[in-house]
Design an enzyme around this catalytic site. Structure first.
Site, PDB file in Angstrom:
ATOM      1  N   ASP A 199       0.838  -1.189   0.000  1.00 27.17           N
ATOM      2  CA  ASP A 199       0.000   0.000   0.000  1.00 27.17           C
ATOM      3  C   ASP A 199       0.883   1.253   0.000  1.00 27.17           C
ATOM      4  O   ASP A 199       1.764   1.389   0.860  1.00 27.17           O
ATOM      5  CB  ASP A 199      -0.877  -0.023   1.264  1.00 27.17           C
ATOM      6  N   GLU A 266       1.733  -0.323  -5.056  1.00 24.84           N
ATOM      7  CA  GLU A 266       0.673   0.592  -5.479  1.00 24.84           C
ATOM      8  C   GLU A 266       1.292   1.991  -5.565  1.00 24.84           C
ATOM      9  O   GLU A 266       1.120   2.824  -4.683  1.00 24.84           O
ATOM     10  CB  GLU A 266      -0.474   0.581  -4.458  1.00 24.84           C
TER      11      GLU A 266
HETATM   12  O1  TEU Z   1      -4.638   3.921  -1.740  1.00 25.50           O
HETATM   13  C1  TEU Z   1      -3.851   5.043  -1.873  1.00 25.50           C
HETATM   14  C2  TEU Z   1      -4.739   6.102  -2.320  1.00 25.50           C
HETATM   15  O2  TEU Z   1      -5.498   6.660  -1.579  1.00 25.50           O
HETATM   16  C3  TEU Z   1      -4.703   6.411  -3.710  1.00 25.50           C
HETATM   17  O3  TEU Z   1      -5.804   6.025  -4.414  1.00 25.50           O
HETATM   18  C4  TEU Z   1      -4.571   7.861  -3.645  1.00 25.50           C
HETATM   19  O4  TEU Z   1      -5.844   8.427  -3.512  1.00 25.50           O
HETATM   20  C5  TEU Z   1      -3.935   8.376  -4.829  1.00 25.50           C
HETATM   21  O5  TEU Z   1      -2.676   7.833  -4.841  1.00 25.50           O
HETATM   22  C6  TEU Z   1      -3.927   9.873  -4.732  1.00 25.50           C
HETATM   23  O6  TEU Z   1      -3.198  10.409  -5.731  1.00 25.50           O
HETATM   24  C7  TEU Z   1      -4.375   2.994  -0.762  1.00 25.50           C
HETATM   25  C8  TEU Z   1      -5.558   2.067  -0.649  1.00 25.50           C
HETATM   26  O7  TEU Z   1      -5.756   1.417  -1.873  1.00 25.50           O
HETATM   27  C9  TEU Z   1      -6.742   2.849  -0.200  1.00 25.50           C
HETATM   28  O8  TEU Z   1      -7.902   2.074  -0.152  1.00 25.50           O
HETATM   29  C10 TEU Z   1      -6.438   3.421   1.160  1.00 25.50           C
HETATM   30  O9  TEU Z   1      -7.481   4.265   1.547  1.00 25.50           O
HETATM   31  C11 TEU Z   1      -5.141   4.213   1.168  1.00 25.50           C
HETATM   32  O10 TEU Z   1      -4.090   3.544   0.497  1.00 25.50           O
HETATM   33  C12 TEU Z   1      -4.673   4.430   2.572  1.00 25.50           C
HETATM   34  O11 TEU Z   1      -4.174   3.248   3.103  1.00 25.50           O
END
Ligand code: TEU
Length: 528
Positions: A199, A266
């Site tokens: 994550d 991610e």
């Molecule tokens: O996601 C990271 C996250 O929030 C991304 O979608 C973020 O909004 C984007 O990078 C913004 O530019 C992860 C998880 O998949 C999510 O469900 C969680 O809420 C988040 O981390 C926090 O752990």
């Protein structure tokens, strides 16, 4: 080139919404175990399980209160062992979701840290005195809205949270934190996981001085597909993407690589050259590609979201949906157009370097559900970070027609079920050979059978919208993403259509160009 994962199709299981085995309204691990056969039949080889650790659920499990045990609502260790055993029997690999950036504020480390500056775990988190004017220490914002700092009355200091205040950021510059996570990783790999979905691994280290991020001029701020703007008001120079991250990843790699396990990050960076640093010697094995998931149906914007990354970033996981974004069929105009377009993009990317990765429900063409404002649980909306509630993409999997959709026997599920048509259910689509589910199955079975679709050398034939085509060794993929009929250029030689997203007859031979219906894709094989 590329590890074992590049031969597989990935699938994200959102555990609380997959299948409820005990009638409490929550999807659970035994529910997943009972349907691993469904995933194997779909052609999936790699399963990512969303977080299942104990959690107050302030961010649906991404607020972990204990990394070594399980949320009793979702199952226990015996259930998890049974899941991994069944996966092994079916030849599936399983990834655990590891959340290294932050813990839950209910984690024992943080409750200890809250007891004061002398606490054993105080320095496991990021604390600072108020800034010069008395407010937060710097101008960083939370992705969920508002300042990234929460004030602790007792000590008069702020702690950093790049997400919700219930998700304090860990201090990865403290060696004790890194050592603890070495142990956590080894523990779960030895339990039977094949690696981790990490994550937000690109934010775990911050610039040591925590400087203000520069502001982006207002006219350059573009909302993302969830209507989020605040995060985009800053250039994130100091709260992510720091150069010493790669040393940390190599440390993790020393734990995973000897066990043949993978690190799938991610990493939400959509500049291919910057993203490539993560997998091209940077220590991660694979990264999700956010370029497509951040787009609506805009065929003219597709070439840069495909050609650049495909040629630059090793280890790409091609995703069209996730639990964090509007589902692809919704972003692409709703049914039936959205389903046609999602399948077209899945087929267009099936032979690109890297590997395809589905979110549960993609194979059924599911759209988002409506969630009444007073039922929204998503902290992203509750804290004002975006207008789109991610709940809409997190509704239970429709297994069969009927009141609980075959997902649950409880009168109420943890998340609204939405209005699903009988034809959207697994039961109906398994029985109908013309269904989207079968279209995905055939696509992935072809990818499994044709080594060149996975490993052949890539050469683009046409890389300008709306007609796109590429060759991958002895195979080729031709897409017409425009609204009218198209003749898509082919590589030299004679080619035979072996798969069509419009499900029309295959087997025809083509030279020079292949006719493709609007918003459809054809996969071909070279003829001697
Ligand atoms: O996601 C990271 C996250 O929030 C991304 O979608 C973020 O909004 C984007 O990078 C913004 O530019 C992860 C998880 O998949 C999510 O469900 C969680 O809420 C988040 O981390 C926090 O752990």
């Amino acid at each position: 080139m590329g590890g074992w994962w590049e031969d597989l199709v990935g699938y994200q299981v959102y555990v609380p919404s997959f299948l409820d085995s005990n009638g409490d309204g929550w999807g659970d691990l035994p529910g997943v175990t009972s349907r691993l056969g469904y995933l194997a039949d779909l052609g999936v080889g790699l399963v990512w399980l969303s977080p299942f650790h104990p959690s107050p659920f302030a961010d649906h499990g991404y607020d972990v209160a204990d990394y070594r045990s399980l949320n009793p609502r979702l199952g226990d260790l015996a259930d998890l062992a049974a899941l991994l055993e069944e996966a092994g029997r079916l030849g599936l690999r399983v990834l655990m979701d590891l959340v290294p950036n932050h813990t839950s504020s209910a984690h024992a480390w943080f409750t200890d840290a809250l007891t004061g500056p002398g606490a054993a775990h105080r320095d496991w988190y990021i604390w600072r005195p108020p800034g010069p004017g008395g407010g937060p220490p710097n101008n960083w914002v939370s992705r969920f809205g508002g300042p990234a700092w929460a004030f602790d009355q007792a000590s008069g200091e702020y702690y950093l949270h790049l997400f919700a205040p219930e998700q304090p950021d860990l201090n990865w510059r403290n060696p004790a934190v890194a050592a603890e996570f070495d142990d956590i990783m080894a523990h779960w790999l030895d339990f039977g996981f094949s690696g981790f979905r990490l994550d937000v691994p690109h934010v775990v280290l911050k610039h040591p001085d925590l400087p203000d991020n520069p502001e982006v001029p207002a006219e350059r701020v573009r909302p993302d597909v969830r209507g989020a703007t605040e995060w985009g008001r800053f250039e994130h120079l100091y709260d992510m993407d720091q150069p010493d991250l790669f040393d940390l990843y190599r440390r993790w790699q020393a734990i995973t690589a000897p066990r043949g396990a993978m690190l799938l990050g991610e990493v939400n960076i959509t500049e291919p050259a910057r993203l490539a640093r993560y997998t091209d010697g940077g220590g991660l094995d694979a990264v999700f590609w956010f370029g497509l998931i951040e787009q609506l149906w805009e065929p003219e914007r597709l070439p840069p979201a495909l050609v650049g990354p495909a040629g630059t970033v090793p280890g790409l996981a091609w995703v069209l949906s996730s639990h964090d974004r509007p589902r692809a069929p919704t972003r692409y105009g709703g049914a039936p157009a959205g389903r046609r377009r999602s399948l077209a993009l899945a087929a267009l990317t099936v032979g690109l370097p890297g590997f395809p990765f589905l979110y549960q429900g993609d194979e059924l063409g599911l759209e988002d559900i409506d969630v009444p404002a007073d039922q929204v649980q998503d902290p992203l909306v509750l804290w004002g970070g975006a207008t789109y509630a991610r709940d809409r993409a997190r509704s239970p999997h429709p297994w069969a027609p009927g009141p609980g959709l075959g997902f649950t026997t409880a009168p109420q599920a943890w998340m609204p079920l939405g209005q699903r048509e009988p034809s959207e259910t697994v039961e109906a689509q398994v029985a109908d050979r013309g269904s989207l589910l079968h279209a995905y199955r055939e696509l992935f079975s072809l990818r499994g059978a044709e080594e060149d679709l996975r490993r052949g050398e890539l050469a683009w034939v046409s890389s300008s919208a709306p007609l796109l085509s590429y060759r991958r060794g002895s195979t080729a993929v031709a897409a017409n993403l425009g609204p009218g009929p198209g003749e898509v250029p082919l590589p030299p030689g004679r080619w035979q259509a072996v798969y069509r997203t419009d499900r029309s007859a295959t087997g025809t031979g083509h030279e020079g160009r292949v006719p493709v219906a609007p918003e459809h894709v054809v996969v071909l094989k070279t003829l001697p």
